[in-house]
Scaffold this motif. Structure first.
Motif, PDB file in Angstrom:
ATOM      1  N   SER A  68     -22.131 -61.543  -6.283  1.00 55.73           N
ATOM      2  CA  SER A  68     -22.778 -61.816  -7.506  1.00 55.73           C
ATOM      3  C   SER A  68     -22.583 -60.287  -8.592  1.00 55.73           C
ATOM      4  CB  SER A  68     -23.992 -62.718  -7.883  1.00 55.73           C
ATOM      5  OG  SER A  68     -25.443 -61.983  -6.936  1.00 55.73           O
ATOM      6  N   GLU A  69     -23.463 -59.100  -7.574  1.00 55.72           N
ATOM      7  CA  GLU A  69     -23.752 -57.920  -8.509  1.00 55.72           C
ATOM      8  C   GLU A  69     -22.733 -58.051  -9.451  1.00 55.72           C
ATOM      9  OE1 GLU A  69     -24.275 -58.058  -5.545  1.00 55.72           O
ATOM     10  OE2 GLU A  69     -26.102 -57.800  -5.356  1.00 55.72           O
ATOM     11  N   GLU A  70     -23.420 -57.701 -10.606  1.00 55.15           N
ATOM     12  CA  GLU A  70     -22.055 -56.652 -11.653  1.00 55.15           C
ATOM     13  C   GLU A  70     -22.698 -55.496 -11.899  1.00 55.15           C
ATOM     14  OE1 GLU A  70     -19.597 -57.998 -13.614  1.00 55.15           O
ATOM     15  OE2 GLU A  70     -19.939 -59.911 -12.289  1.00 55.15           O
ATOM     16  N   PHE A  71     -21.580 -54.323 -12.076  1.00 55.44           N
ATOM     17  CA  PHE A  71     -21.877 -53.279 -12.470  1.00 55.44           C
ATOM     18  C   PHE A  71     -20.991 -52.442 -13.168  1.00 55.44           C
ATOM     19  CE2 PHE A  71     -21.946 -53.455  -7.981  1.00 55.44           C
ATOM     20  CZ  PHE A  71     -23.350 -53.352  -7.098  1.00 55.44           C
ATOM     21  N   GLU A  72     -21.924 -51.780 -14.245  1.00 52.48           N
ATOM     22  CA  GLU A  72     -21.662 -51.230 -15.073  1.00 52.48           C
ATOM     23  C   GLU A  72     -20.469 -50.044 -14.236  1.00 52.48           C
ATOM     24  OE1 GLU A  72     -24.585 -49.873 -17.862  1.00 52.48           O
ATOM     25  OE2 GLU A  72     -25.136 -51.772 -18.165  1.00 52.48           O
ATOM     26  N   PHE A  73     -19.836 -49.318 -15.352  1.00 57.60           N
ATOM     27  CA  PHE A  73     -18.677 -48.095 -15.003  1.00 57.60           C
ATOM     28  C   PHE A  73     -19.159 -47.108 -15.297  1.00 57.60           C
ATOM     29  CE2 PHE A  73     -14.930 -45.340 -15.238  1.00 57.60           C
ATOM     30  CZ  PHE A  73     -14.928 -45.401 -14.011  1.00 57.60           C
ATOM     31  N   PRO A  74     -20.141 -46.471 -14.703  1.00 57.92           N
ATOM     32  CA  PRO A  74     -20.305 -45.054 -15.338  1.00 57.92           C
ATOM     33  C   PRO A  74     -19.688 -43.935 -15.157  1.00 57.92           C
ATOM     34  CG  PRO A  74     -21.127 -44.889 -13.133  1.00 57.92           C
ATOM     35  CD  PRO A  74     -20.807 -46.355 -13.462  1.00 57.92           C
TER      36      PRO A  74
ATOM     37  N   ASP B 175      -5.525 -45.716 -12.354  1.00 61.04           N
ATOM     38  CA  ASP B 175      -6.942 -47.034 -12.688  1.00 61.04           C
ATOM     39  C   ASP B 175      -5.946 -47.735 -11.730  1.00 61.04           C
ATOM     40  OD1 ASP B 175      -8.372 -49.410 -13.090  1.00 61.04           O
ATOM     41  OD2 ASP B 175      -8.875 -48.670 -15.265  1.00 61.04           O
ATOM     42  N   LEU B 176      -6.527 -48.301 -10.908  1.00 61.12           N
ATOM     43  CA  LEU B 176      -5.519 -50.018 -10.355  1.00 61.12           C
ATOM     44  C   LEU B 176      -5.324 -51.076 -11.340  1.00 61.12           C
ATOM     45  CD1 LEU B 176      -5.999 -49.419  -6.384  1.00 61.12           C
ATOM     46  CD2 LEU B 176      -3.596 -49.211  -8.218  1.00 61.12           C
ATOM     47  N   VAL B 177      -6.827 -51.204 -11.508  1.00 53.90           N
ATOM     48  CA  VAL B 177      -6.920 -52.507 -12.473  1.00 53.90           C
ATOM     49  C   VAL B 177      -6.708 -51.812 -13.445  1.00 53.90           C
ATOM     50  CG1 VAL B 177      -8.040 -53.722 -11.030  1.00 53.90           C
ATOM     51  CG2 VAL B 177      -9.203 -52.146 -12.382  1.00 53.90           C
ATOM     52  N   ASP B 178      -6.181 -51.521 -14.574  1.00 53.96           N
ATOM     53  CA  ASP B 178      -5.711 -51.194 -15.980  1.00 53.96           C
ATOM     54  C   ASP B 178      -5.147 -52.086 -16.754  1.00 53.96           C
ATOM     55  OD1 ASP B 178      -4.251 -50.339 -17.814  1.00 53.96           O
ATOM     56  OD2 ASP B 178      -5.323 -48.757 -18.002  1.00 53.96           O
ATOM     57  N   PRO B 179      -5.238 -52.929 -17.743  1.00 49.54           N
ATOM     58  CA  PRO B 179      -4.633 -53.828 -18.288  1.00 49.54           C
ATOM     59  C   PRO B 179      -3.350 -53.689 -18.632  1.00 49.54           C
ATOM     60  CG  PRO B 179      -7.481 -53.566 -19.201  1.00 49.54           C
ATOM     61  CD  PRO B 179      -6.786 -52.711 -18.402  1.00 49.54           C
TER      62      PRO B 179
ATOM     63  N   VAL C 275     -11.431 -50.213  -1.900  1.00 51.45           N
ATOM     64  CA  VAL C 275     -11.453 -51.325  -3.030  1.00 51.45           C
ATOM     65  C   VAL C 275     -12.582 -52.395  -3.249  1.00 51.45           C
ATOM     66  CG1 VAL C 275     -10.440 -53.671  -1.701  1.00 51.45           C
ATOM     67  CG2 VAL C 275      -9.255 -51.454  -2.163  1.00 51.45           C
ATOM     68  N   GLU C 276     -13.839 -51.478  -2.338  1.00 54.50           N
ATOM     69  CA  GLU C 276     -14.823 -53.058  -2.354  1.00 54.50           C
ATOM     70  C   GLU C 276     -15.213 -52.218  -3.378  1.00 54.50           C
ATOM     71  OE1 GLU C 276     -15.872 -48.474  -0.103  1.00 54.50           O
ATOM     72  OE2 GLU C 276     -14.275 -49.822  -0.747  1.00 54.50           O
ATOM     73  N   HIS C 277     -15.366 -50.980  -4.539  1.00 53.66           N
ATOM     74  CA  HIS C 277     -15.917 -50.511  -5.684  1.00 53.66           C
ATOM     75  C   HIS C 277     -15.106 -51.515  -6.997  1.00 53.66           C
ATOM     76  CE1 HIS C 277     -18.133 -47.285  -4.784  1.00 53.66           C
ATOM     77  NE2 HIS C 277     -16.837 -46.650  -3.680  1.00 53.66           N
ATOM     78  N   ILE C 278     -14.021 -52.015  -6.350  1.00 51.28           N
ATOM     79  CA  ILE C 278     -13.208 -52.832  -7.733  1.00 51.28           C
ATOM     80  C   ILE C 278     -13.351 -54.988  -7.119  1.00 51.28           C
ATOM     81  CG2 ILE C 278     -11.124 -53.262  -8.253  1.00 51.28           C
ATOM     82  CD1 ILE C 278     -10.364 -50.653  -6.367  1.00 51.28           C
ATOM     83  N   LYS C 279     -14.139 -54.890  -8.701  1.00 50.34           N
ATOM     84  CA  LYS C 279     -14.387 -56.308  -8.526  1.00 50.34           C
ATOM     85  C   LYS C 279     -13.459 -56.759  -7.798  1.00 50.34           C
ATOM     86  CE  LYS C 279     -17.081 -59.488 -11.304  1.00 50.34           C
ATOM     87  NZ  LYS C 279     -17.226 -59.999 -12.211  1.00 50.34           N
ATOM     88  N   ASP C 280     -12.146 -56.544  -9.275  1.00 49.97           N
ATOM     89  CA  ASP C 280     -10.931 -57.497  -8.966  1.00 49.97           C
ATOM     90  C   ASP C 280      -9.787 -57.339  -8.380  1.00 49.97           C
ATOM     91  OD1 ASP C 280      -9.011 -58.844  -9.564  1.00 49.97           O
ATOM     92  OD2 ASP C 280      -8.005 -58.929 -11.312  1.00 49.97           O
ATOM     93  N   HIS C 281     -10.107 -57.198  -6.608  1.00 50.73           N
ATOM     94  CA  HIS C 281      -9.425 -56.302  -5.532  1.00 50.73           C
ATOM     95  C   HIS C 281      -8.344 -57.107  -5.135  1.00 50.73           C
ATOM     96  CE1 HIS C 281     -11.761 -59.338  -2.640  1.00 50.73           C
ATOM     97  NE2 HIS C 281     -11.091 -59.771  -3.177  1.00 50.73           N
TER      98      HIS C 281
ATOM     99  N   LEU D 137     -23.635 -47.269  -4.468  1.00 50.38           N
ATOM    100  CA  LEU D 137     -23.038 -47.406  -4.913  1.00 50.38           C
ATOM    101  C   LEU D 137     -21.862 -47.913  -5.615  1.00 50.38           C
ATOM    102  CD1 LEU D 137     -22.268 -45.481  -1.299  1.00 50.38           C
ATOM    103  CD2 LEU D 137     -22.184 -44.280  -3.089  1.00 50.38           C
ATOM    104  N   GLU D 138     -22.338 -49.602  -5.967  1.00 53.11           N
ATOM    105  CA  GLU D 138     -21.667 -50.395  -6.746  1.00 53.11           C
ATOM    106  C   GLU D 138     -20.716 -50.375  -5.753  1.00 53.11           C
ATOM    107  OE1 GLU D 138     -21.108 -49.186 -10.599  1.00 53.11           O
ATOM    108  OE2 GLU D 138     -22.974 -48.682 -11.006  1.00 53.11           O
ATOM    109  N   HIS D 139     -20.902 -51.094  -4.367  1.00 60.71           N
ATOM    110  CA  HIS D 139     -19.402 -52.231  -4.092  1.00 60.71           C
ATOM    111  C   HIS D 139     -20.104 -53.228  -4.313  1.00 60.71           C
ATOM    112  CE1 HIS D 139     -20.040 -48.734  -0.453  1.00 60.71           C
ATOM    113  NE2 HIS D 139     -19.698 -47.912  -1.174  1.00 60.71           N
ATOM    114  N   TYR D 140     -18.881 -54.074  -4.488  1.00 53.72           N
ATOM    115  CA  TYR D 140     -19.162 -55.682  -4.669  1.00 53.72           C
ATOM    116  C   TYR D 140     -19.189 -56.173  -3.321  1.00 53.72           C
ATOM    117  CZ  TYR D 140     -17.861 -55.280  -9.074  1.00 53.72           C
ATOM    118  OH  TYR D 140     -18.624 -54.640 -10.842  1.00 53.72           O
TER     119      TYR D 140
END
Length: 245
Positions: free
Chosen positions: A2-8, A93-97, A119-125, A160-163
């Motif tokens: 459930s973590e929400e990470f910012e993107f530094p 960016d693999l999830v660029d809109p 992939v573990e860093h990407i919420k919308d994998h 490491l901001e792993h989802y």
């Protein structure tokens, strides 16, 4: 998770971790040797970081394009490989809109694509895998390596901001939604011990440099353990898929 990470813009913990791993020459070589047989033709690396694995492909004369989502990593890669063609180092960016338009020139251009600990860093994998498929030629291969077993999730993962962490089943489900599955295995069972002790028990946020040095010296043990357990368990899980449409 459930973590929400910012993107530094600058990933300080990530840089420190990659620099620690960079000293583990034997480990990086082992990882390269593990995924290399699945990579052919024109290759795309997603999340090149500071080039720990990229170096092996370049040294072996492979046709590879390096990418990362962060500008500072792209700059680092350019400095790391000053003689390498700059048109083969791309910010992506693999999830660029606006993925299809922004990366139009890259679509269906690659025979194989790999992403190690990305992939573990990407919420919308799911979108990430779908977009990765667009970059591959018909029958192109995708090779994904991610952290294994949610029970190992600890302060390392948070820093490491792993989802999430994965299993063979969950990663196969993710990749199988877009690709024909070809291969799946766990990797580095020996590494689970260090990850558990430092991250779960000692609550550290980065991989200790001395621990990485010791591990690298004992890599022959790690390789032997993986053979003994037939890659049925490990700190990471790898899945390979083939683009079938």
């Amino acid at each position: 998770m459930s973590e929400e990470f910012e993107f530094p813009e600058v990933d300080e913990i990530g840089i420190e971790t990659l620099e620690s791993i960079s000293i583990a020459k034997n480990f990086n070589s082992w990882m390269y040797q593990t995924i290399s047989p699945h990579c052919n033709g024109k290759i795309l690396e997603i999340g090149s970081g500071i080039g720990n694995i990229s170096k092996h492909f370049i040294d072996d004369g492979r046709d590879i394009t390096l990418t990362d989502i962060r500008e500072n990593y792209v700059t680092t890669i350019e400095e790391q490989f000053p003689e390498y063609s700059k048109d083969k180092i791309i910010q992506l960016d693999l999830v660029d809109p606006d993925f299809d338009n922004r990366y139009r020139s890259l679509l269906t251009q690659y025979d194989s694509l790999f992403a190690l600990n990305v992939v573990e860093h990407i919420k919308d994998h799911k979108t990430a895998i779908s977009n990765a498929k667009k970059l591959l030629k018909p029958k192109g291969k995708i090779i994904i390596l991610v952290p294994a077993f949610q029970s190992l999730y600890n302060t390392f993962d948070l820093a490491l901001e792993h989802y999430r962490r994965y299993t063979k089943k969950s990663l196969r489900k993710l990749i199988g939604a877009e690709f024909e599955l070809e291969h799946s295995q766990y990797f580095n069972a020996f590494g689970m011990l260090g990850w558990f002790v430092s991250g779960k028990l000692l609550k550290k946020k980065t991989i200790p440099l001395n621990q990485m040095k010791i591990y690298d010296r004992l890599l022959f043990i790690a390789k032997t353990i993986d053979k003994v357990v037939f890659n049925k368990i490990g700190l990471s899980v790898i899945t390979v898929g083939i683009k079938n449409s």
